[in-house]
Scaffold this motif. Sequence first.
Motif, PDB file in Angstrom:
ATOM      1  N   HIS A  46       0.830  -1.214   0.000  1.00  0.00           N
ATOM      2  CA  HIS A  46       0.000   0.000   0.000  1.00  0.00           C
ATOM      3  C   HIS A  46       0.863   1.264   0.000  1.00  0.00           C
ATOM      4  O   HIS A  46       0.423   2.324  -0.417  1.00  0.00           O
ATOM      5  CB  HIS A  46      -0.947   0.014   1.200  1.00  0.00           C
ATOM      6  N   HIS A  51      -1.725   3.895  -5.954  1.00  0.00           N
ATOM      7  CA  HIS A  51      -3.119   3.519  -6.238  1.00  0.00           C
ATOM      8  C   HIS A  51      -4.056   4.379  -5.389  1.00  0.00           C
ATOM      9  O   HIS A  51      -3.619   5.063  -4.470  1.00  0.00           O
ATOM     10  CB  HIS A  51      -3.349   2.028  -5.946  1.00  0.00           C
ATOM     11  N   CYS A  53      -6.238   4.632  -2.477  1.00  0.00           N
ATOM     12  CA  CYS A  53      -6.188   3.804  -1.271  1.00  0.00           C
ATOM     13  C   CYS A  53      -7.200   4.283  -0.238  1.00  0.00           C
ATOM     14  O   CYS A  53      -7.585   5.458  -0.223  1.00  0.00           O
ATOM     15  CB  CYS A  53      -4.783   3.878  -0.674  1.00  0.00           C
ATOM     16  N   SER A  54      -7.650   3.362   0.599  1.00  0.00           N
ATOM     17  CA  SER A  54      -8.399   3.764   1.782  1.00  0.00           C
ATOM     18  C   SER A  54      -7.770   3.043   2.963  1.00  0.00           C
ATOM     19  O   SER A  54      -7.512   1.838   2.903  1.00  0.00           O
ATOM     20  CB  SER A  54      -9.883   3.437   1.642  1.00  0.00           C
ATOM     21  N   TYR A 120      -0.988   1.595  10.852  1.00  0.00           N
ATOM     22  CA  TYR A 120      -1.634   1.737   9.552  1.00  0.00           C
ATOM     23  C   TYR A 120      -2.380   0.453   9.236  1.00  0.00           C
ATOM     24  O   TYR A 120      -1.806  -0.630   9.310  1.00  0.00           O
ATOM     25  CB  TYR A 120      -0.543   1.994   8.500  1.00  0.00           C
ATOM     26  N   HIS A 124      -8.627  -2.119   2.206  1.00  0.00           N
ATOM     27  CA  HIS A 124      -8.972  -2.860   0.995  1.00  0.00           C
ATOM     28  C   HIS A 124      -7.857  -3.855   0.714  1.00  0.00           C
ATOM     29  O   HIS A 124      -6.827  -3.837   1.382  1.00  0.00           O
ATOM     30  CB  HIS A 124      -9.191  -1.906  -0.196  1.00  0.00           C
TER      31      HIS A 124
HETATM   32 ZN   LIG Z   1      -4.170   0.776  -0.496  1.00  0.00          ZN
END
Ligand SMILES: [Zn+2]
Length: 127
Positions: A46, A51, A53-54, A120, A124
């Motif tokens: 991530h 990308h 991201c959430s 963190y 997703h």
């Molecule tokens: Zn992500």
Amino acid sequence: MVKRRFGVSISGELADRLDELAKALEVDRSNLVEAALRSMVGEYAHHLVSHECSALIALICSEEASIGDIVGGFSDIKITHLHDHKEGRCNQIIIAIGQSTRIAELYAKLNKIRKCKAKYIALHEEP
Ligand SMILES: [Zn+2]
Ligand SMILES: [Zn+2]
């Protein structure tokens, strides 16, 4: 999938805890280490792959932490911020939706705040 063996050195204390957990979960140590590494490497994706991201960032501090100035610098990310206190700790939850590289920057800044620990959690699957 072909398995590869490689040697790593970890502290005796961590090795003992690993064995304890493997026994409690009734899995062998290799499977447990593989699952832990897969999860950790997946989380890093991530930060490394750009990308949309959430993510949820939990920030737990042993003293009051004002993050308004930091968060203010990330107006390009959609941020939901919860802030509460319990037992002398300052607890904050940030839900961030936006460009992954920017969320990673936000996380890095929050992680550097004195007397705070940031965690963190991607919301997703691996990008
Ligand atoms: Zn992500
Ligand atoms: Zn606070």
